[in-house]
Design an enzyme around this catalytic site. Sequence first.
Site, short mmCIF file in Angstrom:
data_model
loop_
_atom_site.label_atom_id
_atom_site.label_comp_id
_atom_site.label_asym_id
_atom_site.label_seq_id
_atom_site.Cartn_x
_atom_site.Cartn_y
_atom_site.Cartn_z
N ASP A 231 1.04 -1.17 0.05
CA ASP A 231 0.18 0.06 -0.11
C ASP A 231 0.97 1.23 -0.05
OD1 ASP A 231 -1.92 1.70 0.03
OD2 ASP A 231 -3.10 0.82 1.70
C1 BGC Z 1 -5.05 3.56 0.28
C2 BGC Z 1 -5.21 2.56 -0.99
C3 BGC Z 1 -4.71 3.27 -2.26
C4 BGC Z 1 -3.45 3.95 -2.13
C5 BGC Z 1 -3.16 4.62 -3.50
C6 BGC Z 1 -3.47 4.32 0.05
O1 BGC Z 1 -3.70 5.34 1.21
O2 BGC Z 1 -4.96 2.71 1.43
O3 BGC Z 1 -6.19 2.10 -0.96
O4 BGC Z 1 -4.85 2.48 -3.42
O5 BGC Z 1 -3.36 4.90 -1.15
O6 BGC Z 1 -3.95 5.88 -3.40
#
Ligand code: BGC
Length: 813
Positions: A231
């Site tokens: 993530d």
């Molecule tokens: C979120 C993800 C997301 C990623 C990119 C993170 O903060 O938890 O779900 O895909 O950011 O934006």
Amino acid sequence: MKYKYEELLKNMTFEEKAALLSGKSVWQSRNIDRLAIPSIYCSDGPHGIRKQAGEGDHLGLNASLPATCFPTAATIANSWNERLGELIGEALGEEAVAQEVDILLGPGLNIKRSPLCGRNFEYFSEDPYLSGKMAAAYVRGIQSRGIYACPKHFAVNSQELRRMAMNAVIDERTLREIYLEGFEIAVKEGNAKAIMTSYNEVNGEYANENKHLLQEILRNEWGFDGIVITDWGGSNDHVLGVAAGSNLEMPGCGFDSALELIAALENGKLKEEELDRCVDQMLDAIFALTGNGNKKKTDFDMAAHHNLARMASQESIVLLKNQEDVLPLKPGCKVALIGDFAFEPRYQGAGSSMVNTAKLETMKGLIADSGLVCVGSERGYTRTGEESAALWKDALDLAQKAEMVLFCFGLDELSESEGMDRMHMRIPQNQITLLEALVKANPNIIGVMSAGATVEMPWHYCCKAILHGYLGGQAGASAMLDVITGRVNPSGRLSESYPLKYEDTPAFRCYPSAERDSEYRESIFVGYRYYDTSNVRILYPFGYGLSYTTFEYSDFSVEEDGVSFALTNTGERDGAEVVQLYVAMPSSQIFRAEKELKGFKKVFLKSGEITTVRIPFDDKTFRYWNVKTNRWAVEEGEYIIRIGTSVADMRLEGVKQVAGTGDACPYEKEKLPQYYSGLIQEVSLAEYQELFGKPLINRRWSGELSANDAICQMYYAKSRLARLVYRVLTNMRKKSEEKGKPDLNILFIYNMPFRGIAKMTAGMVSMEMVDGMVTVVNGRFMKGMGKIISGFFRNRKANKEYERKLSVQAKQG
Ligand code: BGC
């Protein structure tokens, strides 16, 4: 051959290999032109494409390109329609291809452990089977267009508070049966080619470094052959991540992480083989995604996608109540349209999933064409919670002029956001106060709800009918009017239970965790598995939803490999029913939920039509995870097989004798009294310890903050300066909350651990500098500043040197 790209691997330098395993920018992987390795582009998000036009900035300060905003996952789960999930996936895939996106970061399918999780609107259900089936459908649809889907967040990520600095403490059976099963289905049945690890630790190891999750389960057991992506900012120790089989650290953080890999190769902490395996998998993804002719299409039909969004919303609206059959409304019925949401709909949640909607419908804009006679529309309440006498009066006056009141209300923007959990389960009081006054002015109220998560509904008696649209996407308004007027017969069924009050929820005592460790003491008893087993009264059960027609179930037969029965539409309207298969084993030796969902189907029937429905059994119908033999096992004995319209309304019942796998019962019943009774709100530490089976980790904050503590923990910091920064941040957060819209960047920083500063600043800050910052926070200002300053120069030099090496290698060819 050991690797698919053996030749290419031989040609790559260590610098190139290491560089390939972390991002180049916020959304892209690195390209290595010397070897014709292109970069790939990732983009959010689950219910629409969020590709930023300008420079990427993770949480979306720069606007993203317009895209279709479909209903969110929580909404679509209520459709119980896998084919619909596939269609949405295909449309998402088409838009992604048109915007040159290679990996779509979704769907999200974490289990709704508590109604308060701020991201519940992005997830499907409290039930893993339904979540998994819907997620697999999205994945099939998305990937059919030649790109990768990326189910997220793997795993056990059910809390937003300090989401990057928390540890889910969970027993293996609960992990397997509840929190992993959805991912298992998405991988095995959807053939997901990418997966995103979650921020949190699982039993003391970061998900992204967790060999049990990433190797033993994901790759070895489920046969996953794609790439694992962190993530954003979720990499803790890149070396441990790569060793565990995590392929791509995102977003780009300069060369700090690549340097860590090279150092680890030199000092033996990482084996060359481990690096090569990850690079090989990464190359496979890159070439699959960028190879000629893989992408199916470059344009798409915007109008068709809008219609699909409308159809998706129609299928997902749940009719919760319909006293005196007030719905559907007849043409010409005089209605008053009341509620701020009728003017500005709540149709998606906040955070990384937020789509820049191509076109947005409102109830106010469409009501004139609905066939109803609208006598007027009033906002009635403020969105930010303050009472307004003027708005109130206008709404009450209007209500008196109409036959029926359409009251549009629900959760406001602040209640549903990535980065924060709700504090309670209530709809803002100013809306409810208005509702309670409205019912005195006009008793014919139709509640039109928008909320991506469950709410307490003690006010339900004020409404003659309640339609729950969840977060219906850009075409939610026309879909809602279609149902109100009967052009569409509602066929949505709840994918989560509606308890009477928050205190009744199974994780009430443990959620959210006060310290780093979050104990999943309620074990497998999540959602209906708890209410149904412990006879807790609830308002609306899992699987529930009304229709404008009626269905009759008959001729049940339990066969070797499934069940079949006859279903008749006995009412006067065409409509769809969601038939649900539940399995129970009253004579079980292990503790179990009263019954569990093991199959479902959405069946459309014309008025008077009859059909035979078949639901097959599958590998999940009778299995449980045996913690002693450490495998899926089946208990021998008699199982009750039921077909219901919800978990609380069974229509058919049969039995089936099943041969078991012979595994001995793994539990000593007397040591797990609460689990065997299902009264899991009262599990003691000792009993939880017995279930957990290993010494509990139970790490508490010990005084000094570390790089892995959240920035909001500076509240405890020794340094005055750090406490001041904490107060400034808290004030900024509060100010944004007062405006009624969450500030995602502040929320992100608030919950982020210090190490995130290195991971989220595109190479400006190294881990060494973070170490200096933490030293300052812990009250050793001079020493810390020294590290920050020297680290700054060292990092700049190291980044430049790395780049120089790569370009020399490039020139050498
Ligand atoms: C979120 C993800 C997301 C990623 C990119 C993170 O903060 O938890 O779900 O895909 O950011 O934006």
